[in-house]
Design a protein around this motif. Structure first.
Motif, PDB file in Angstrom:
ATOM      1  N   GLN A 170     -41.582   8.980   9.582  1.00 53.02           N
ATOM      2  CA  GLN A 170     -41.972   8.310  10.821  1.00 53.02           C
ATOM      3  C   GLN A 170     -43.456   8.504  11.104  1.00 53.02           C
ATOM      4  O   GLN A 170     -44.202   7.548  11.347  1.00 53.02           O
ATOM      5  N   SER A 171     -43.878   9.757  11.102  1.00 58.38           N
ATOM      6  CA  SER A 171     -45.271  10.066  11.420  1.00 58.38           C
ATOM      7  C   SER A 171     -46.219   9.493  10.381  1.00 58.38           C
ATOM      8  O   SER A 171     -47.338   9.079  10.705  1.00 58.38           O
ATOM      9  N   PHE A 172     -45.788   9.481   9.121  1.00 61.37           N
ATOM     10  CA  PHE A 172     -46.609   8.890   8.057  1.00 61.37           C
ATOM     11  C   PHE A 172     -46.883   7.419   8.345  1.00 61.37           C
ATOM     12  O   PHE A 172     -48.020   6.946   8.219  1.00 61.37           O
ATOM     13  N   ALA A 173     -45.848   6.693   8.742  1.00 61.71           N
ATOM     14  CA  ALA A 173     -46.017   5.269   9.019  1.00 61.71           C
ATOM     15  C   ALA A 173     -46.988   5.045  10.175  1.00 61.71           C
ATOM     16  O   ALA A 173     -47.885   4.191  10.104  1.00 61.71           O
ATOM     17  N   VAL A 174     -46.828   5.825  11.254  1.00 63.67           N
ATOM     18  CA  VAL A 174     -47.708   5.681  12.417  1.00 63.67           C
ATOM     19  C   VAL A 174     -49.147   6.015  12.046  1.00 63.67           C
ATOM     20  O   VAL A 174     -50.092   5.297  12.400  1.00 63.67           O
ATOM     21  N   THR A 175     -49.328   7.109  11.294  1.00 63.05           N
ATOM     22  CA  THR A 175     -50.671   7.566  10.974  1.00 63.05           C
ATOM     23  C   THR A 175     -51.345   6.680   9.943  1.00 63.05           C
ATOM     24  O   THR A 175     -52.559   6.422  10.017  1.00 63.05           O
ATOM     25  N   ALA A 192     -55.826  11.727   5.266  1.00 62.32           N
ATOM     26  CA  ALA A 192     -55.272  13.038   4.912  1.00 62.32           C
ATOM     27  C   ALA A 192     -54.088  13.382   5.809  1.00 62.32           C
ATOM     28  O   ALA A 192     -53.073  13.914   5.339  1.00 62.32           O
ATOM     29  N   PHE A 193     -54.228  13.098   7.081  1.00 61.28           N
ATOM     30  CA  PHE A 193     -53.144  13.326   8.040  1.00 61.28           C
ATOM     31  C   PHE A 193     -51.903  12.548   7.607  1.00 61.28           C
ATOM     32  O   PHE A 193     -50.800  13.086   7.538  1.00 61.28           O
ATOM     33  N   ALA A 194     -52.109  11.272   7.295  1.00 63.47           N
ATOM     34  CA  ALA A 194     -50.981  10.423   6.911  1.00 63.47           C
ATOM     35  C   ALA A 194     -50.346  10.890   5.614  1.00 63.47           C
ATOM     36  O   ALA A 194     -49.117  10.897   5.467  1.00 63.47           O
ATOM     37  N   LEU A 213     -37.545  -0.830  10.529  1.00 63.60           N
ATOM     38  CA  LEU A 213     -37.669  -1.647  11.729  1.00 63.60           C
ATOM     39  C   LEU A 213     -37.950  -0.792  12.957  1.00 63.60           C
ATOM     40  O   LEU A 213     -38.855  -1.099  13.756  1.00 63.60           O
ATOM     41  N   LYS A 214     -37.190   0.294  13.125  1.00 64.76           N
ATOM     42  CA  LYS A 214     -37.349   1.131  14.324  1.00 64.76           C
ATOM     43  C   LYS A 214     -38.631   1.946  14.276  1.00 64.76           C
ATOM     44  O   LYS A 214     -39.283   2.152  15.306  1.00 64.76           O
ATOM     45  N   THR A 215     -38.994   2.410  13.097  1.00 68.91           N
ATOM     46  CA  THR A 215     -40.260   3.128  12.973  1.00 68.91           C
ATOM     47  C   THR A 215     -41.435   2.188  13.166  1.00 68.91           C
ATOM     48  O   THR A 215     -42.456   2.554  13.774  1.00 68.91           O
ATOM     49  N   GLY A 216     -41.318   0.959  12.688  1.00 72.13           N
ATOM     50  CA  GLY A 216     -42.376  -0.028  12.875  1.00 72.13           C
ATOM     51  C   GLY A 216     -42.639  -0.346  14.330  1.00 72.13           C
ATOM     52  O   GLY A 216     -43.776  -0.630  14.718  1.00 72.13           O
ATOM     53  N   VAL A 217     -41.602  -0.295  15.153  1.00 74.52           N
ATOM     54  CA  VAL A 217     -41.770  -0.529  16.589  1.00 74.52           C
ATOM     55  C   VAL A 217     -42.751   0.476  17.179  1.00 74.52           C
ATOM     56  O   VAL A 217     -43.710   0.114  17.886  1.00 74.52           O
ATOM     57  N   VAL A 218     -42.547   1.757  16.890  1.00 76.77           N
ATOM     58  CA  VAL A 218     -43.414   2.809  17.427  1.00 76.77           C
ATOM     59  C   VAL A 218     -44.817   2.690  16.841  1.00 76.77           C
ATOM     60  O   VAL A 218     -45.820   2.802  17.558  1.00 76.77           O
TER      61      VAL A 218
END
Length: 427
Positions: A370-375, A80-82, A240-245
Motif C-alpha cells: 500500500q505505502s509503496f504505491a502511494v509513495t 528510496a522511500f518507495a 483498486l482500493k489502494t489506488g483510491v488512497v
C-alpha cells in the motif's frame, strides 16, 4: 490498554509458546498513548519532506547546485522511500514490529546527520536516499500494529486518531523550516530532525510493545515472499482500493511538491510564508480525520467513502473553475485545499482497512505494498508532474481534478467488481 500476561505464574503453568510479558521498564500503552507514538513515527516523513522545502534557495547557494539538482534531492528521497517501504512490512512480519521500528530509527538518525554534514549536492542525495530507506517504517508498521490489536470500527477510530495527531507535522514543518533557515541555515533543519529522531528512538525503546508474537511470524525467505507478494499483486481489489488512497494523496502532493516554485512565483510568498499553503491543507486533514473518528462504526465504510468523495470532487471542481476565470490570489487559491484534504481524510481510513483485510494473515506485507504505491506515485508527482505544472495555478488545479476523478473511478470499479464476485464466486 494493551493486554499483558501475568508475570508471576507458577513454573508448571507457563506455556512456552506464549511470548513473555513486557519487561518492567516497558509499561503497557493506552490506545491514546499508542496513537501518539505511531503518529510520531509517521511524522518523520512529512518532517523530512516539508521542513526543508523553504530552504531550497539556501541549499542551492551553499552547495553551488542548480534548482533541478536540489529538487532531485526530494525525488531521490521519495524513490528510496518507495523502494524500501515495499519491504518494511515483510520484515516486520518476519522479525517483529518493534525490531524493525528501532533499527529504522537508528538508520534514519545516521542519514540525517549525513545530510547536515553534506558539502556537495551529490552527498546530500546519498544521505537523503538513506533517510528515505528508513523513514517509511513507522507508517507501514504502524498500520500493521493497529490491525494486530484492534478490529473494524476500533481500528478505524485509532487510525483516524493517528491521522489527526500526524496532521500537525505537515502544518508546522514548513513553518519551522522557514524560521530555522531564516535564523540559521539549512543544516540546522537536519540537526533538528536528528534530535527528533533520537528522542523518538528513546521513547519507542522504552514503551513500544511487540504486537506480533514469534509463533505468528512468517519466514523471510524468497519462496514465501514471492508467494505473498504475488497473491497481493494479483488481486484486482487490492489495486483498486489502494489506488483510491494513492490518487487522492497525489491530488494534495502535487501542491506540496510544487510549493518551492508555485508559492513564490504565483502567490509572491517568501520562505517564511509557506503556511499559506500548509495550514489549510493540514486543517482539512485534521478535521477530516476527526469526522472519520466520530462516524466510525455508525455508518459503513462504503457510506463514509461516498461522503469523502463528495468533498473531494466539490473542492477540485471549484478550484478548477476559479482558476479558469480568475488569476491566483490569497486566500482563494489555497482555500479549496481545506475541503479537498477533509474529503481525503474521510476516505482514507476505510479504503486503507478494506485493503488490509483482503490478506489478514500478512497485514505487514499488505501495508508495505500500500505505502509503496502511494509513495511511488508521490515520487512521480514530485519528479515529473509537479515541475511541469508548478508554473500555473490553473494547470495545478487541473492536475488535482484529474487525480480525484481517477480515484473515484477506481472506487466505483471496485464496488462493481466486488458485486460481480459475490454474484459469480467462481470467477
Amino acid at each position: 490498554m494493551l493486554p499483558t500476561p501475568p508475570a508471576d505464574l507458577p513454573d508448571q503453568d507457563i506455556d512456552h509458546d506464549v511470548p513473555p510479558p513486557e519487561p518492567p521498564h516497558r509499561k503497557p500503552l493506552t490506545a491514546a498513548a499508542l496513537a501518539v507514538m505511531l503518529a510520531g513515527l509517521s511524522m518523520i516523513g512529512p518532517f523530512s519532506i516539508d521542513a526543508y522545502l523553504p530552504a531550497f534557495p539556501n541549499i542551492q547557494a551553499t552547495l553551488h547546485a542548480t534548482p533541478l539538482e536540489v529538487q532531485q534531492s526530494l525525488t531521490f528521497y521519495m524513490l528510496a522511500f518507495a523502494g524500501m517501504v515495499l519491504w518494511h512490512g515483510a520484515l516486520s512480519d518476519a522479525f517483529g514490529r518493534r525490531n524493525v521500528i528501532l533499527v529504522s530509527l537508528a538508520m534514519f538518525a545516521i542519514g540525517t546527520l549525513g545530510c547536515a554534514a553534506a558539502h556537495t549536492v551529490h552527498y546530500l542525495w546519498v544521505f537523503r536516499i538513506m533517510q528515505g530507506v528508513s523513514a517509511g517504517a513507522g507508517v507501514v508498521v504502524g498500520r500493521a500494529i493497529i490491525r494486530d490489536l484492534y478490529e473494524d470500527a476500533a481500528a478505524a477510530r485509532l487510525l483516524s486518531l493517528v491521522t489527526m495527531i500526524f496532521s500537525i507535522a505537515p502544518a508546522i514543518a514548513p513553518i519551522l523550516g522557514g524560521w530555522i533557515v531564516t535564523l540559521f541555515d539549512w543544516r540546522a533543519i537536519f540537526l533538528s530532525l536528528l534530535a527528533y529522531s533520537i528522542l523518538l528512538f528513546i521513547f519507542c525503546y522504552r514503551r513500544l510493545p511487540e504486537t506480533l508474537p514469534p509463533e505468528k511470524r512468517h519466514p523471510f525467505n524468497p519462496r514465501f515472499l514471492v508467494r505473498n507478494y504475488g497473491d497481493i499483486l494479483r488481486s484486482p481489489l487490492f489495486h483498486l482500493k489502494t489506488g483510491v488512497v494513492a490518487l487522492n494523496f497525489a491530488g494534495l502532493f502535487i501542491y506540496i511538491a510544487a510549493a518551492p516554485v508555485f508559492l513564490p512565483e504565483q502567490l509572491h510568498l517568501g520562505a517564511s510564508e509557506f503556511a499559506w499553503l500548509f495550514i489549510p491543507s493540514v486543517s482539512g486533514i485534521f478535521l477530516g480525520a476527526l469526522a472519520a473518528n466520530r462516524i466510525a462504526g455508525k455508518i459503513s465504510f462504503a457510506q463514509q467513502i461516498r461522503i469523502g468523495f463528495c468533498f473531494l470532487l466539490a473542492a477540485s471542481t471549484l478550484n478548477l473553475l476559479y482558476h479558469s476565470l480568475l488569476p491566483p490570489a490569497l486566500p482563494w487559491t489555497v482555500l479549496p485545499l481545506l475541503f479537498y484534504t477533509f474529503g481525503m481524510s474521510v476516505v482514507a481510513p476505510g479504503a486503507t482497512l478494506l485493503a488490509l483485510d483482503l490478506f489478514p494473515h500478512i497485514r505487514g506485507t499488505v501495508a508495505s505494498v500500500q505505502s509503496f504505491a502511494v509513495t511511488l506515485l508521490g515520487a512521480i508527482v514530485a519528479g515529473v508532474i509537479a515541475p511541469v505544472l508548478s508554473h500555473s495555478a490553473l494547470w495545478l488545479a487541473a492536475g488535482q481534478m484529474a487525480f480525484s476523478a481517477s480515484a473515484l473511478a477506481l472506487w466505483l470499479t471496485s464496488r462493481h467488481y466486488r458485486r460481480m464476485l459475490t454474484r459469480y464466486p467462481d470467477r
